[in-house]
Design an enzyme around this catalytic site. Sequence first.
Site: not given
Length: 579
Positions: A50, A52, A99, A115-116, A192, A196-197
């Site tokens: 969401c 990057r 990176h 941590g997601q 959703g 994430m939902s």
Amino acid sequence: MSLLVVGLSHRSAPVSVLERASLNAGAQLKLLQDTVAAEPAAEAAVLATCNRIELYADVDKFHAGVAELSTLLAQHSGVGLEELTPYLYVHYEDRAVHHLFSVACGLDSMVVGEGQILGQIKDSLARAQDLHTAGRLLNDLFQQALRVGKRAHSETGIDRAGQSLVTFGLEQLSAGADVQQWARGKRALVIGAGSMSSLAAATLARAGVAEIVVANRTFERAERLARILSEGDDTDVLARAVPMDSVPGELTRADVAVSCTGATGLVLTADAVVASVQGRTDAPAVEDAAVADTAVRETAVREAGETPLPGAGSAADENCPLDLSSVSSVPSGFSVMGEAAVAGMDAATLEQHGAWAAGGTAVDRTRETGRSGPEADAELIGALAATATRVGRIPERRRPEPVVEVPRPEPVLFLLDLAMPRDVDAAVHRLAGVRLVDIESLADASADAPMATDVDMVRRIVADEVTAFGAAQRAAHITPTVVALRSMAADVVAGEIARLEGRLPGLDDKHRAEITQTVKRVVDKLLHAPTVRVKQLAAEPGGAGYADALRTLFDLDQETVASVSRAENSTTEKNRGPA
């Protein structure tokens, strides 16, 4: 190793650009296919979250690789290359490894320490593996990144430096209050059923909401998530699933709604939110009759990268030193007060306010052209004269009047939008009785979030792991050459033993075996020290040339070395698996 990453994130680009550049699942797959089909790239992986969008590739040419990857990102995101380029960052070789490892540890996240991102990196690797766009380098890199991220979370307190995006968003919704106290007894709508939902639903359930309604385009996924929530041992929340067309009705009952879908358009419009809170607050749902239109206009201007200039009589005129309210009511011609108002004003300011009065966009021509002095001033004054001709007069200065702020009513509906592009209309920010937290407001809030001391420990872990990974890759680069050398030596031994048998046909098996073992031991001892030492040297920075030196000294066939490398890559592909 020629690892290259080209991307943009919340650190390099405004949320409006990230939103427009976001890639859906289909676009990600096509981007991977087109990248490996391009000349400079041999491998490719896409990390799209969401906040990057990054394209990783193994390239044989740096400059050509940067140009090709940038062009592909622009093509598949739909944002023009010229517009996208100022927001892109580029990392190469060890810096690219550093990176990704930092990203995996949560150091580069909007909420430090979340941590997601590990699950998103794992999904990115799986996608590249399924399409066979990840070879030895990217398989090694992403699997090591997952291990580094897990190490950072297990060996340090990086988790204390920040929360997940969901938890952070709920804290922003509760305006600093204890989330569990704020959430207790509320009715929640989750739009959703993705990762994430699902995390948002589980977090709300643990926080103590009374009911969770799950809506999803695929009803079976909504049912599955609702069943998991209902059967959870750590909560007693009532959960049920509804189809997407039930969202407007469910929104009228909900106290808090979380949306994170893959939709390319809005899921909740301002009108839908207004309808859902109508009658639930004493104040009108819309604070200003034209508020929705204003919000949409401001969003469009912000995305275009322009400075909005309000028209005559707008509330924002208070920040303007000129009297815009009387522009349309005064007859044509310059007024005395107008001439007095601009007396002594520099030409650049005249031009700015001329553009303002005309309802256009302010342009700093001096900065634009790089010129200053009488010539530039003459151009600016001429532009002002042209504006004055169109407007009819030069507006006067006026002293700003104090603005009376109308207190907003307490919100009756809380909205958390975690989607990119956004699911909830930005105009909802202006609605009375509603509090909206989206990716943009989360980015603003997280900029001031404190960082734990454990972050320094994680940075040291990342630095050590980058060094180790680089050494391992450099050592692996010479392995096919060493294998080819030992294979050539084995062929020489076999040939000499065969020649000996021809010259000594009466040699018995015992003596033949002893001679064979003796010759092999001699060859192994001669090769042992050089091959061990060359691996050590190759692992050091700048050691890539030792493989070429070994091939030259022993006259090794390049195709033989390449075939060994292909065989190793094939074995890696066959034995690959999640970290």
